[in-house]
Design a protein around this motif. Structure first.
Motif, short mmCIF file in Angstrom:
data_model
loop_
_atom_site.label_atom_id
_atom_site.label_comp_id
_atom_site.label_asym_id
_atom_site.label_seq_id
_atom_site.Cartn_x
_atom_site.Cartn_y
_atom_site.Cartn_z
N GLY A 1 52.90 14.24 9.51
CA GLY A 1 53.44 14.37 8.16
C GLY A 1 53.38 13.07 7.37
N TYR A 2 53.36 11.92 8.05
CA TYR A 2 53.25 10.65 7.35
C TYR A 2 51.92 10.54 6.61
CZ TYR A 2 57.26 8.83 10.06
OH TYR A 2 58.50 8.61 10.61
N TRP A 3 50.90 11.28 7.09
CA TRP A 3 49.57 11.24 6.48
C TRP A 3 49.33 12.43 5.55
CZ3 TRP A 3 47.22 6.79 7.09
CH2 TRP A 3 47.53 6.01 8.22
N LEU A 4 49.88 13.57 5.90
CA LEU A 4 49.60 14.80 5.14
C LEU A 4 50.57 15.00 3.97
CD1 LEU A 4 48.79 17.16 8.15
CD2 LEU A 4 47.17 16.00 6.62
N ARG A 5 51.64 14.21 3.92
CA ARG A 5 52.59 14.24 2.82
C ARG A 5 52.70 12.86 2.19
NH1 ARG A 5 55.73 18.84 2.63
NH2 ARG A 5 55.52 20.23 4.43
N ASP A 6 52.98 12.81 0.89
CA ASP A 6 53.08 11.52 0.21
C ASP A 6 54.47 10.92 0.40
OD1 ASP A 6 54.81 12.79 -1.58
OD2 ASP A 6 53.26 13.04 -3.13
N GLU A 7 54.70 9.79 -0.26
CA GLU A 7 55.97 9.08 -0.09
C GLU A 7 57.17 9.89 -0.56
OE1 GLU A 7 54.21 8.18 -4.04
OE2 GLU A 7 53.48 8.15 -1.96
N LYS A 8 56.94 10.92 -1.40
CA LYS A 8 58.02 11.80 -1.84
C LYS A 8 58.20 13.01 -0.93
CE LYS A 8 57.24 10.65 -6.72
NZ LYS A 8 56.83 11.19 -8.06
N GLY A 9 57.32 13.15 0.06
CA GLY A 9 57.39 14.29 0.96
C GLY A 9 56.58 15.48 0.51
N ASP A 10 55.82 15.33 -0.59
CA ASP A 10 54.98 16.42 -1.09
C ASP A 10 53.63 16.41 -0.39
OD1 ASP A 10 56.95 17.14 -2.93
OD2 ASP A 10 56.17 15.72 -4.44
N LEU A 11 53.07 17.60 -0.16
CA LEU A 11 51.75 17.70 0.45
C LEU A 11 50.70 17.04 -0.43
CD1 LEU A 11 51.87 21.43 1.63
CD2 LEU A 11 52.00 19.40 3.10
N THR A 12 49.80 16.28 0.20
CA THR A 12 48.72 15.66 -0.58
C THR A 12 47.59 16.66 -0.81
OG1 THR A 12 47.47 14.83 1.32
CG2 THR A 12 49.26 13.45 0.49
N GLY A 13 47.33 17.54 0.15
CA GLY A 13 46.27 18.54 0.03
C GLY A 13 44.87 17.95 0.07
N LYS A 14 44.73 16.67 0.41
CA LYS A 14 43.40 16.05 0.42
C LYS A 14 42.56 16.54 1.58
CE LYS A 14 44.63 11.67 -1.84
NZ LYS A 14 44.68 10.19 -1.65
N ALA A 15 43.16 16.71 2.74
CA ALA A 15 42.42 17.11 3.93
C ALA A 15 42.35 18.64 3.99
CB ALA A 15 43.08 16.55 5.19
N GLN A 16 41.19 19.19 3.67
CA GLN A 16 41.03 20.64 3.72
C GLN A 16 40.88 21.14 5.15
OE1 GLN A 16 40.94 22.85 0.76
NE2 GLN A 16 42.04 20.97 0.25
N HIS A 17 40.56 20.23 6.07
CA HIS A 17 40.60 20.56 7.49
C HIS A 17 41.12 19.35 8.25
CE1 HIS A 17 36.85 18.23 7.97
NE2 HIS A 17 37.11 18.23 9.27
N ILE A 18 41.72 19.59 9.40
CA ILE A 18 42.15 18.52 10.29
C ILE A 18 41.47 18.72 11.62
CG2 ILE A 18 44.35 18.12 9.12
CD1 ILE A 18 45.75 19.81 11.18
N CYS A 19 41.22 17.63 12.34
CA CYS A 19 40.43 17.70 13.56
C CYS A 19 41.17 17.03 14.71
CB CYS A 19 39.08 17.01 13.33
SG CYS A 19 37.97 17.02 14.75
N TRP A 20 41.12 17.64 15.88
CA TRP A 20 41.64 16.98 17.09
C TRP A 20 40.61 15.97 17.57
CZ3 TRP A 20 45.80 16.05 19.93
CH2 TRP A 20 45.61 15.48 21.19
N ASP A 21 41.05 14.75 17.86
CA ASP A 21 40.17 13.72 18.40
C ASP A 21 40.72 13.28 19.75
OD1 ASP A 21 38.42 11.71 18.93
OD2 ASP A 21 38.80 10.56 17.11
N GLY A 22 39.91 13.45 20.78
CA GLY A 22 40.31 13.02 22.11
C GLY A 22 39.10 12.60 22.91
N CYS A 23 38.90 11.29 23.08
CA CYS A 23 37.75 10.80 23.84
C CYS A 23 38.19 10.30 25.21
CB CYS A 23 37.07 9.66 23.08
SG CYS A 23 36.17 10.18 21.62
N MET A 24 37.22 10.21 26.10
CA MET A 24 37.38 9.56 27.40
C MET A 24 38.17 10.38 28.42
SD MET A 24 35.70 6.80 26.66
CE MET A 24 35.33 5.65 25.33
N PHE A 25 38.41 11.65 28.15
CA PHE A 25 39.04 12.48 29.18
C PHE A 25 38.01 12.81 30.25
CE2 PHE A 25 41.70 14.22 25.46
CZ PHE A 25 42.64 13.23 25.62
N PRO A 26 38.44 12.96 31.51
CA PRO A 26 37.51 13.38 32.57
C PRO A 26 36.92 14.75 32.26
CG PRO A 26 39.58 12.57 33.51
CD PRO A 26 39.80 12.70 32.03
#
Length: 348
Positions: A295-320
């Motif tokens: 929420g720190y990234w998807l909402r602005d300092e007022k707590g409103d949604l920014t709506g900039k990211a139309q998709h979000i992605c899971w990132d996980g490298c180096m797992f066996p």
């Protein structure tokens, strides 16, 4: 009614990054990762798409249109879309340093141009409704330390030229805040670089939750550390305040977002300086409250949604490979992403 935005994507590059070398596990096939992504389901909800690393053996950066169509057909055949692309801008992948010689910088730009063209072709094929092209400086921290002002200026010049290429293809670029890349290895330097480039909406930030958290600890740039050296992870209020300081500084530039978890440790690999180690959603050593800190990234300092990211992605490298090839791994990840969307998403 449940939120249907932002769309939920899975990254394909964990099947390549850290894999394939003689002393490493084998690369996980592109089709295998697509099947695992398409097979994940939580209460009837599935992944909407995938983000791609445009490098062989998954998606060759030198693919012609017929090859790109075959990739698109594979993805569409599993009911998925394409989002952001990772351009292979590093020297070992055919690119070069963004602060290097004229030849190195031209190789960097050539890889960006090729990735933007692939992105454009995927959009024309109707498989890619959203997403940018990921880059970094492709230079180490020690090399940047030799001339910080000149290094950032040269990186910015390269990024600016790359931004013009992206704009010509109706694309945008996102620089990931990973602490091993010179000129991007602290939150203050990342902001300074983006301000120097000065192409808002064209060259922006890719906020990876895990990598961005490491900015608070000052790895590779101690003077920009926010949390105290003797920080006790049990004091969540200090972490929240420090993480919010980083997010507030970089959120205005954020165009792309990775959901991730981190245990607060770093490691070095090959010619990388210290860099972050992702961990699984279920890892008891994970330091982030995934839903809250997203929420720190998807909402602005007022707590409103920014709506900039139309998709979000899971990132996980180096797992066996054994972990990555278990369907339950991706069900757990999907479940966490659904929680993020329920808390910080919208209906459209």
């Amino acid at each position: 009614m449940s939120n249907n935005y932002p769309k939920l994507h899975n990254a394909m590059w964990p099947g390549i990054v850290g894999k394939g070398a003689p002393d490493s596990e084998p690369i996980i096939a592109f089709d295998t990762l697509l099947d695992l992504t398409a097979g994940a389901e939580v209460n009837g909800v599935r992944f909407d798409g995938v983000d791609l690393f445009v490098t062989a053996p998954h998606v060759d950066i030198d693919s012609d249109r017929d090859a790109i169509r075959k990739v698109a057909d594979k993805i569409a055949g599993r009911g998925l879309k394409v989002g952001s692309l990772v351009a292979p801008i590093w020297g070992g992948a055919g690119g070069g340093s963004a602060m290097g010689s004229a030849e190195e910088r031209e190789r960097f730009l050539t890889q960006v141009r090729k990735a933007c063209l692939i992105g454009q072709e995927l959009r024309e094929l109707g498989i890619r409704p959203t997403g940018g092209v990921r880059i970094d400086s492709s230079t180490g921290v020690e090399a940047w330390d030799a001339d910080p002002e000149g290094g950032t200026r040269r990186i910015a010049e390269t990024f600016r030229e790359a931004g013009r290429i992206a704009r010509d293809h109706d694309e945008f670029l996102v620089a990931e805040g990973e602490i091993c890349w010179g000129g991007m290895h602290s939150w203050r330097e990342m902001v300074r670089l983006l301000e120097t480039v000065d192409m808002p909406g064209v060259v922006g930030y890719q906020a990876d939750m895990a990598h961005s958290m490491l900015y608070t600890l000052g790895y590779n740039r101690g003077q920009d550390r926010i949390l105290p050296p003797d920080y006790d992870w049990k004091d969540r209020s200090l972490l929240d305040a420090a993480y919010k300081q980083v997010a507030d500084a970089l959120r205005p530039w954020t165009l792309d977002f990775h959901v991730a978890q981190n245990d607060g440790t770093v490691f070095g690999s090959g010619d990388h300086e210290k860099t972050g180690r992702h961990c699984l959603v279920t890892d008891p050593e994970g330091k982030l409250d995934i839903v809250k800190h997203a929420g720190y990234w998807l909402r602005d300092e007022k707590g409103d949604l920014t709506g900039k990211a139309q998709h979000i992605c899971w990132d996980g490298c180096m797992f066996p490979n054994a972990v990555m090839e278990r369907q339950s791994t991706w069900n757990d990840i999907l479940g966490a992403m659904i929680e993020v969307r329920n808390a910080h998403g919208w209906q459209a």
